[in-house]
Motif scaffolding. Structure first.
Motif, PDB file in Angstrom:
ATOM      1  N   TYR A   1       0.844  -1.181   0.000  1.00 55.95           N
ATOM      2  CA  TYR A   1       0.000   0.000   0.000  1.00 55.95           C
ATOM      3  C   TYR A   1       0.886   1.240   0.000  1.00 55.95           C
ATOM      4  O   TYR A   1       1.974   1.239   0.562  1.00 55.95           O
ATOM      5  CB  TYR A   1      -0.862   0.064   1.263  1.00 55.95           C
TER       6      TYR A   1
ATOM      7  N   GLN B   1       0.670   5.209   1.315  1.00 56.71           N
ATOM      8  CA  GLN B   1      -0.095   6.200   2.077  1.00 56.71           C
ATOM      9  C   GLN B   1       0.499   7.568   1.823  1.00 56.71           C
ATOM     10  O   GLN B   1       1.643   7.840   2.164  1.00 56.71           O
ATOM     11  CB  GLN B   1      -0.081   5.885   3.571  1.00 56.71           C
TER      12      GLN B   1
ATOM     13  N   LYS C   1      -2.714  10.942   4.339  1.00 55.91           N
ATOM     14  CA  LYS C   1      -3.010   9.699   5.074  1.00 55.91           C
ATOM     15  C   LYS C   1      -3.963   8.774   4.340  1.00 55.91           C
ATOM     16  O   LYS C   1      -4.596   7.932   4.962  1.00 55.91           O
ATOM     17  CB  LYS C   1      -3.582   9.999   6.483  1.00 55.91           C
ATOM     18  N   PHE C   2      -4.060   8.924   3.042  1.00 57.73           N
ATOM     19  CA  PHE C   2      -4.944   8.082   2.258  1.00 57.73           C
ATOM     20  C   PHE C   2      -4.198   6.815   1.832  1.00 57.73           C
ATOM     21  O   PHE C   2      -3.190   6.899   1.133  1.00 57.73           O
ATOM     22  CB  PHE C   2      -5.419   8.871   1.044  1.00 57.73           C
ATOM     23  N   LEU C   3      -4.698   5.667   2.288  1.00 61.81           N
ATOM     24  CA  LEU C   3      -4.072   4.385   1.973  1.00 61.81           C
ATOM     25  C   LEU C   3      -4.636   3.841   0.670  1.00 61.81           C
ATOM     26  O   LEU C   3      -5.846   3.707   0.521  1.00 61.81           O
ATOM     27  CB  LEU C   3      -4.384   3.360   3.060  1.00 61.81           C
TER      28      LEU C   3
ATOM     29  N   PHE D   1       3.333   0.741   3.015  1.00 60.94           N
ATOM     30  CA  PHE D   1       3.011  -0.311   3.978  1.00 60.94           C
ATOM     31  C   PHE D   1       2.901  -1.653   3.267  1.00 60.94           C
ATOM     32  O   PHE D   1       2.250  -1.771   2.231  1.00 60.94           O
ATOM     33  CB  PHE D   1       1.672  -0.038   4.672  1.00 60.94           C
TER      34      PHE D   1
END
Lengths: 110, 116
Positions: free
Chosen positions: B35, B37, B41-43, B90
């Motif tokens: 992922y 981000q 903070k948008f995953l 992530f």
């Protein structure tokens, strides 16, 4: 296009207050809805909801899903400073794909 | 014991360089993910591998190439880094059970990539 929208984007309350975080979605091939808490690092799992109307509880946190209206809420009662975090809503669609909302930044002031 | 681990935790590099981020999980899971981000903070999912096979490949530039040597590892290689690649990356894993996947995903600590 798949969409997961959380509100509010940011929330500041005092310790002891109760908060409700919202998550609405438009996703094809819905499988379940998940809530995560993200503090400084990685998101940590809170709840997975698959059925409408069944509340899931863990201590002061609870969540419920409405598959007809396509939304979920996350409630936190008697908030503590340790609840300060970003709360992420994600919807699982198809094979192992999670679509995340933009998150709600919750700040609990003492 | 760390369930999902990533290295490095921080990576600062110049534009145009090539870099890799490594991920390992010791949970015995079949599926791993990358992922991104962003600063808001948008995953967003980039890739998903199941038993070393690519099953999700979102619209990601060809400069990003995942590699899974075995089902416990999923590495991310990025060529010709650009300023817009700066983000936290992530890694995550989940267990696939029979017909219905257990889609709870366990996340690694993240790798903060800064491109100068």
């Amino acid at each position: 296009e798949d969409k997961v929208v959380q509100s509010p984007l940011s929330l500041v309350v005092h310790e002891g207050d109760t908060v409700t975080l919202n998550c609405s979605y438009e996703v094809t091939n819905f499988r379940s809805l998940l809530w995560y808490k993200q503090e400084k690092k990685a998101p940590t799992f809170l709840f997975m909801l698959t059925s409408s109307g069944i509340e899931k509880k863990s201590g002061r946190l609870s969540s419920i899903l409405d598959k007809k209206e396509l939304f979920s809420i996350l409630n936190i009662t008697a908030t503590q400073t340790g609840d300060s975090a970003i709360y992420l809503c994600a919807v699982a669609r198809g094979a192992q794909k999670l679509v995340f909302g933009q998150g709600t930044r919750l700040t609990i002031n003492p | 014991d760390t369930a999902v681990s990533q290295t490095p935790k921080y990576l600062v590099t110049q534009m145009g360089n090539d870099k890799s981020i490594k991920c390992e999980q010791n949970l015995g899971h079949d599926t791993m993910y990358w992922y991104k981000q962003d600063s808001k903070k948008f995953l967003k999912i980039m890739f998903s591998y199941n038993n070393k096979e690519l099953i999700i490949n979102e619209t990601v530039p060809n400069r990003f190439s995942p590699k899974s040597p075995d089902k416990a590892h999923l590495n991310l290689h990025i060529n010709s880094l650009e300023l817009g690649d700066s983000a936290v990356y992530f890694c995550a894993s989940s267990l696939v059970l029979g017909q219905g996947p257990n889609i709870e995903q366990f996340f690694g600590p993240g790798t903060r990539l800064t491109v100068l």
